[in-house]
Each structure stands twice: as C-alpha cells, then as structure tokens.
Design a protein around this motif. Structure first.
Motif, short mmCIF file in Angstrom:
data_model
loop_
_atom_site.label_atom_id
_atom_site.label_comp_id
_atom_site.label_asym_id
_atom_site.label_seq_id
_atom_site.Cartn_x
_atom_site.Cartn_y
_atom_site.Cartn_z
N ILE A 20 1.61 -3.60 -0.71
CA ILE A 20 2.80 -4.29 -0.20
C ILE A 20 3.05 -4.05 1.28
CG2 ILE A 20 3.97 -4.34 -2.44
CD1 ILE A 20 5.74 -2.01 -1.28
N GLY A 21 2.18 -3.31 1.94
CA GLY A 21 2.43 -3.06 3.36
C GLY A 21 1.44 -2.10 3.97
N ALA A 22 1.81 -1.64 5.16
CA ALA A 22 0.95 -0.75 5.92
C ALA A 22 1.82 0.21 6.74
CB ALA A 22 0.05 -1.55 6.85
N ALA A 23 1.19 1.31 7.17
CA ALA A 23 1.89 2.31 7.99
C ALA A 23 0.98 2.75 9.12
CB ALA A 23 2.30 3.50 7.14
N TRP A 24 1.59 2.97 10.26
CA TRP A 24 0.87 3.42 11.45
C TRP A 24 1.39 4.79 11.85
CZ3 TRP A 24 2.22 -1.39 10.20
CH2 TRP A 24 1.26 -2.40 10.32
#
Length: 117
Positions: A61-65
């Motif tokens: 459902i998404g991504a993280a940096w």
C-alpha cells in the motif's frame, strides 16, 4: 504533529522488518515495512509498506524513505517519510521518528503546508 501509530523492529525466517499500526478516526491499519536495500536519502524507497487484508494476506500500500533531518536542533537524526496510497484509503503522508530506546518509532501525521510563491 499528532502521534497516530507505532513501529517496532521484528524478524522472522525471512529476515528483519518493521511492524506496527496506524490509527486515526477513519483508519486502523496493521502494517509491515520491508527493507529494499536502497541507501538513505535515495530517490528509490528504503522500505515497501504492506497492510494485512481481512483474509490474512498482505497487500502493498505504499513506500517509505529513510531521510536525515537538516534542521539545526535535530541535524543528522534519521526518520522515515512514509507515503500510503490505496484506492480504499485517503492518501496519507506520515513520518516515523525513532524513540529514545532506538528500537521503536512513533508515527506522526504530517500536514503538507502550501509553499509560498
């Protein structure tokens, strides 16, 4: 910033990941973040974000940096910039900051401020 969740380090036979939840008035998500191997401050995400479906399987459902703070009072501290997008949810941009113990994160809501011209 409002605290809307927690993350903690965990592991299983497949390796290490971050597990936690995000809870607001309309959202109650159990999430896992799996590392991608990308370096900090890369254009590519450092983590992929997955949520658990009602049947128990996971869906991305998404991504993280992984980012590094540049403000003088917290210069050099790392945090996660997390973006969640799913047709069933409103777009959600949050940040996760390490707690004092170093193994848990507090997820905070980030409101995007309009940039002045």
């Amino acid at each position: 910033m409002s605290s809307i969740g927690k993350l903690k380090k965990s592991n299983d036979a497949d390796g290490e990941f971050l597990i936690g939840s995000i809870q607001t008035l309309e959202i109650d998500l159990a999430i896992r973040l799996y590392a991608t191997g990308e370096p900090a401050d890369s254009r590519s995400p450092s983590y992929r974000v997955f949520a658990q479906r009602k049947n128990g399987s996971e869906v991305e459902i998404g991504a993280a940096w992984l980012k590094t703070m540049t403000s003088p009072e917290k210069f050099g501290e790392e945090f996660l910039s997390i973006s969640i997008e799913d047709p069933s949810l409103p777009k959600l941009n949050v940040a996760a900051f390490k707690d004092a113990d170093g193994s848990t994160y507090t997820i905070s809501f980030r409101s995007r401020q309009a940039k002045s011209a």
